[in-house]
Design a protein around this motif. Structure first.
Motif, short mmCIF file in Angstrom:
data_model
loop_
_atom_site.label_atom_id
_atom_site.label_comp_id
_atom_site.label_asym_id
_atom_site.label_seq_id
_atom_site.Cartn_x
_atom_site.Cartn_y
_atom_site.Cartn_z
N PRO A 82 -10.95 8.81 2.53
CA PRO A 82 -10.98 8.19 1.20
C PRO A 82 -9.63 7.63 0.75
O PRO A 82 -9.58 6.89 -0.23
N GLN A 83 -8.54 7.98 1.45
CA GLN A 83 -7.22 7.46 1.06
C GLN A 83 -7.01 6.02 1.50
O GLN A 83 -6.09 5.35 1.04
N VAL A 84 -7.85 5.52 2.41
CA VAL A 84 -7.63 4.20 3.01
C VAL A 84 -8.05 3.11 2.03
O VAL A 84 -9.19 3.06 1.58
N SER A 85 -7.10 2.22 1.72
CA SER A 85 -7.40 1.08 0.84
C SER A 85 -7.30 -0.25 1.57
O SER A 85 -7.68 -1.28 1.02
N LEU A 86 -6.78 -0.25 2.81
CA LEU A 86 -6.65 -1.49 3.57
C LEU A 86 -7.12 -1.28 5.00
O LEU A 86 -6.71 -0.33 5.67
N VAL A 87 -8.00 -2.16 5.45
CA VAL A 87 -8.40 -2.22 6.85
C VAL A 87 -8.05 -3.60 7.37
O VAL A 87 -8.54 -4.61 6.84
N ALA A 88 -7.19 -3.66 8.38
CA ALA A 88 -6.77 -4.92 8.99
C ALA A 88 -7.37 -5.03 10.38
O ALA A 88 -7.20 -4.13 11.21
N ILE A 89 -8.08 -6.13 10.64
CA ILE A 89 -8.76 -6.33 11.92
C ILE A 89 -8.10 -7.52 12.62
O ILE A 89 -8.27 -8.68 12.19
N VAL A 124 -11.13 2.42 -4.62
CA VAL A 124 -11.33 1.38 -5.64
C VAL A 124 -10.65 0.08 -5.25
O VAL A 124 -11.18 -1.01 -5.48
N ALA A 125 -9.48 0.18 -4.63
CA ALA A 125 -8.73 -1.02 -4.25
C ALA A 125 -9.00 -1.41 -2.80
O ALA A 125 -8.16 -2.08 -2.17
N GLY A 126 -10.14 -1.04 -2.25
CA GLY A 126 -10.45 -1.31 -0.86
C GLY A 126 -10.42 -2.80 -0.52
O GLY A 126 -11.05 -3.61 -1.20
N THR A 127 -9.69 -3.14 0.55
CA THR A 127 -9.55 -4.53 0.98
C THR A 127 -9.62 -4.58 2.50
O THR A 127 -9.08 -3.71 3.19
N VAL A 128 -10.27 -5.62 3.02
CA VAL A 128 -10.34 -5.85 4.46
C VAL A 128 -9.73 -7.22 4.75
O VAL A 128 -10.10 -8.22 4.12
N ARG A 187 0.83 -1.21 0.00
CA ARG A 187 0.00 0.00 0.00
C ARG A 187 0.86 1.25 0.00
O ARG A 187 0.57 2.22 -0.72
N VAL A 188 1.90 1.26 0.81
CA VAL A 188 2.75 2.45 0.91
C VAL A 188 3.43 2.73 -0.43
O VAL A 188 3.55 3.89 -0.85
N GLN A 189 3.86 1.69 -1.12
CA GLN A 189 4.50 1.89 -2.42
C GLN A 189 3.55 2.51 -3.43
O GLN A 189 3.97 3.24 -4.33
N ARG A 190 2.24 2.23 -3.30
CA ARG A 190 1.25 2.79 -4.22
C ARG A 190 0.69 4.13 -3.72
O ARG A 190 -0.21 4.70 -4.34
N GLY A 191 1.19 4.62 -2.58
CA GLY A 191 0.73 5.89 -2.04
C GLY A 191 -0.63 5.80 -1.37
O GLY A 191 -1.33 6.81 -1.26
N GLU A 192 -1.02 4.61 -0.90
CA GLU A 192 -2.31 4.41 -0.25
C GLU A 192 -2.12 4.32 1.27
O GLU A 192 -1.00 4.20 1.77
N LYS A 193 -3.23 4.36 2.00
CA LYS A 193 -3.19 4.37 3.46
C LYS A 193 -3.86 3.13 4.02
O LYS A 193 -4.57 2.41 3.31
N ALA A 194 -3.66 2.90 5.34
CA ALA A 194 -4.21 1.70 5.97
C ALA A 194 -4.63 2.00 7.40
O ALA A 194 -4.07 2.87 8.07
N LEU A 195 -5.63 1.25 7.86
CA LEU A 195 -6.09 1.28 9.25
C LEU A 195 -5.94 -0.12 9.84
O LEU A 195 -6.24 -1.11 9.16
N ILE A 196 -5.52 -0.19 11.09
CA ILE A 196 -5.39 -1.47 11.80
C ILE A 196 -6.12 -1.34 13.13
O ILE A 196 -5.90 -0.39 13.88
N THR A 197 -6.99 -2.30 13.43
CA THR A 197 -7.71 -2.28 14.71
C THR A 197 -7.27 -3.45 15.57
O THR A 197 -7.14 -4.58 15.09
#
Length: 757
Positions: free
Chosen positions: A589-596, A622-626, A518-528
């Motif tokens: 809207p920048q978040v493309s990954l949510v890790a739970i 568009v590339a949203g993944t959980v 994600r970082v290489q593509r300039g996207e963001k992530a959330l981790i819970t």
């Protein structure tokens, strides 16, 4: 479910549930309540009414309600005019038509909408087409203010009003019998918000095209609407009356005479004119000037408060009371006699129980209040005598904002999965606090009648209701009974995120690899995570791996939370680790990954609703993944995954049918804490005033109140947190100085003892 509850209640009343049966029910999640009165005596089950089998509309048969209905019938016909730069698209037209078509026959409906599908715009269309006064409920002041601004934009020519609690600070009266501690009521009233409340009730009496955005404050007592309406005074050009008569009318409506009428509900006399500061909100902050000559009103005009220049002339004005609680003079003496009679009866009962100290305390406090009410018509804690002052019988629901609406009206409950439990819990919390005050002689038993509505009382007042949520609860779905409209297609045509389940073994390595992509593509992530300690440790590990990461949890104050979320929109942060990222309105809207992590640990943070809400944080990309890290597939996980996959399949089919290409929302680089209103005094350009930390506490408190007056509750919370941090620092310094003093005193004492030896 309602019928089952009714049967259980009837069995309890008839004594047909033995102890073993009750224990069995409690083990399976049922709660068997034992009711007691203020004397700690068990109330026989035969006196407990069974739970109603359904929710029915309470009949409006009283003379006061008929008077109000006649008044509403005389109002001019005004329609809602929706103004928007776009038209309904995707599945919005079908949802709007479905809701509108059902309104004549269905009391309760549910609008279930995924994140970013335009639920507020759909509701605005429903309001415009239904054409009835509307109450919109939001779970907190900040969300209420956001809805208020949005709806004002959609309906610029209609009356969109704001009704929330007018307390900036509120510490309720309470008594702790265990420590014998009495806490006196302490409150700070925001006068500007009180003016919004008056504007809301005034609009309901003057026009039918009204939308009121409110918090749960709407279920608390507000005074009888018929009394409030009767107390209003109508003035017209040419009316025969003297200046003294107008002054007496204003004083009867609880207006106060001041040399400078800046505060709402005040007036002053200038030559042959009366200048009135109205209690309701006016953005222009004008004074009403009533000119009287030869016992006749010759001019009604609104003037600028500062310059006195004429702004607007009028031929007719209706003045409403300065307070919602109005007691006519003839009713006041009756109320005072009723309070005195209750005091005598209650003191006698307390003395019979041997509570002589409580009886003396109650007699002293209530006698003082009676003297103030008789002399001034007001006393501190007057709301505790609301039952007598309004002439209500015991256990009759108090009048609230809902009673100011006409018989046919519409209720919109936003974020219903949060709002409905609030409505359910307000009465019980208020009751538990006041029972101690009554039991130990601080208040009369009638103070218990100054209360919010019970849940059943609230629903019986509702004419038509639409629940709005991405995750509606079982209560809302049960009441709707299949009347459900869904919004699944986003204007951006982005699909719900892909979901993958990964075992916990090797989860950190897998998570690290996913983050690097994600970082290489300039996207963001959330981790819970499940705990704050896990969040901090994971954050520390990711920093060692050269990730730009921050963590978010409850110990961060408002300013720190805003800074963390704002940083995600810049290059200074790529990952946020948190415990609970389910805050409504979290737009990333920048978040493309949510890790739970620990997704299979059933509980509040891993329930079906919590999982769906958390997954929705990746639904704008568009590339949203959980990624769910779990070793087992729990029921909550399965339901959340099934719901997300169902939505995704429908969205993909729609895009394929109409040839739509998903596109992500452009990243927003402005601060997350965006200010729509600014203050010239505070210099608010977007986030915080420059040099905020250099101000003293008194200046900060002034800025905090100004921010709250502008409905900028988040900034007010930021300043409040800064004040609390300063107070904590001063307390720590005092404690440290005290310890140093004690140490030096002890050393000196030991030294003296050594010399004497």
């Amino acid at each position: 479910m309602w019928r089952l509850c009714t049967q259980l209640a009837l069995l309890l009343r008839r004594g047909r549930l033995d102890a073993d049966a009750q224990q069995h029910l409690e083990q399976h999640g049922w709660h068997i309540f034992r009711y007691s009165d203020d004397a700690d005596q068990i109330v026989p089950l035969t006196k407990i009414l069974p739970i109603p089998a359904d929710v029915s509309i309470s009949p409006r048969r009283s003379a006061e309600q008929e008077t109000l209905a006649e008044h509403f019938a005389r109002l001019p016909d005004q329609r809602f005019q929706l103004v928007a730069p776009y038209t309904p698209a995707a599945d919005q037209p079908a949802a709007i038509q479905c809701l509108v078509d059902r309104l004549p026959s269905k009391r309760f409906q549910v609008l279930k909408g995924a994140t970013g599908t335009g639920k507020t715009f759909v509701i605005a269309n429903v309001i415009a087409q239904y054409g009835r006064p509307t109450l919109v409920l939001a779970p907190n002041k900040t969300l209420a203010a956001q809805l208020y601004r949005e709806l004002r934009g959609f309906f610029p020519s209609n009356a969109v009003e704001f009704f929330v609690s007018y307390y900036d600070f509120y510490l309720p009266e309470a008594y702790n019998s265990a420590t014998d501690t009495y806490i006196e009521k302490s409150a700070s009233i925001n006068k500007d918000i009180d003016r919004y409340r008056h504007a809301a009730t005034r609009a309901l009496f003057e026009r039918p095209d009204v939308i009121i955005v409110s918090s749960v404050s709407c279920i608390y007592g507000l005074g009888m609407p018929s009394t409030y309406l009767r107390a209003a005074t109508s003035l017209k050009l040419g009316d025969v009356c003297s200046l003294d008569e107008i002054v007496l009318q204003l004083e009867a409506m609880l207006y106060e005479r001041r040399a400078d009428p800046r505060d709402p509900g005040t007036f002053r006399i200038r030559d042959t004119a009366v200048e009135v500061s109205l209690p309701s909100w006016d953005e222009r902050e004008l004074l009403l000037r009533i000119d009287v000559q030869d016992h006749q009103i010759v001019e009604l005009r609104y003037v600028d408060r500062e310059t006195g220049a004429d702004v607007e002339h009028s031929s007719h004005v209706t003045l409403y009371p300065a307070r919602h609680f109005v007691t006519p003079e003839e009713e006041r003496e009756r109320a005072l006699q009723a309070i005195a009679a209750e005091l005598q009866s209650r003191c006698k009962r307390l003395r019979e129980r041997g509570q002589h100290h409580a009886a003396e305390r109650l007699e002293r406090r209530t006698t003082q209040d009676l003297e103030l009410l008789r002399e001034h018509g007001y006393c501190s804690g007057i709301e505790n005598y609301a039952m007598h002052l309004s002439g209500r019988a015991p256990d009759v629901p108090p009048e609230c904002l809902l009673d100011y609406f006409p018989p046919e009206w519409l209720l919109i409950i936003d974020e219903s999965h949060v709002m409905v439990p609030q409505i359910r819990g307000m009465y019980h919390g208020d009751r538990a606090r006041k029972e101690n005050l009554v039991r130990y002689g601080f208040r009369l038993p009638s103070a218990l009648e100054n209360r919010p509505l019970r849940e059943s009382e609230f629903w019986t007042k509702v004419h038509r209701c639409v629940f709005v949520s991405a995750t509606p609860g079982p209560f809302e779905l049960c009441l709707a009974d299949g009347a459900l409209a869904e919004l699944l297609i986003r204007p951006t045509h982005v699909l719900d995120p892909r979901i993958q389940v990964h075992p916990t073994r090797g989860q950190i390595e897998h998570l690290t690899a996913s983050l690097r992509q994600r970082v290489q593509r300039g996207e963001k992530a959330l981790i819970t995570t499940l705990t704050k300690r896990m969040a901090e440790e994971l954050c520390h590990y990711l920093r060692e791996q050269r990730f730009r990461v921050s963590y978010l949890h409850s110990e961060l104050n408002a300013l720190e939370r805003v800074e963390v979320l704002s940083a995600l929109g810049t290059e200074s942060c790529d990952v946020i680790v948190g415990v609970n990222l389910l805050r409504e309105g979290l737009d990333l809207p920048q978040v493309s990954l949510v890790a739970i992590l620990d997704a299979d640990k059933e509980g509040f943070l891993r329930s079906e609703t919590a999982l769906i809400q958390t997954m929705g944080r990746a639904a704008r990309h568009v590339a949203g993944t959980v990624t769910l890290y779990a070793d087992t597939l729990t029921d909550s996980m399965q339901r959340a995954i099934s719901e997300t996959e169902r939505r995704r399949a429908i969205q993909a089919a729609y895009n394929a049918k109409y040839g739509m290409e998903p596109r992500s929302i452009l990243a927003k680089h402005e601060p997350y804490l965006k200010r729509e209103k600014t203050s010239s005094k505070m210099g608010l350009g977007g986030r915080l005033p420059a040099g905020l930390g250099a101000l003293d506490d008194e200046q900060l408190r002034t800025h905090m109140h100004e921010a709250a007056a502008q409905l900028d509750f988040e900034l007010a919370a930021v300043i409040r947190d800064l004040l609390e941090k300063r107070e904590l620092s001063r307390l720590e310094a005092r404690l440290q100085a005290q310890h140093l003093t004690e140490d030096s005193t002890a050393n000196a004492s030991r030294h003296r003892r050594g010399e004497s030896v």
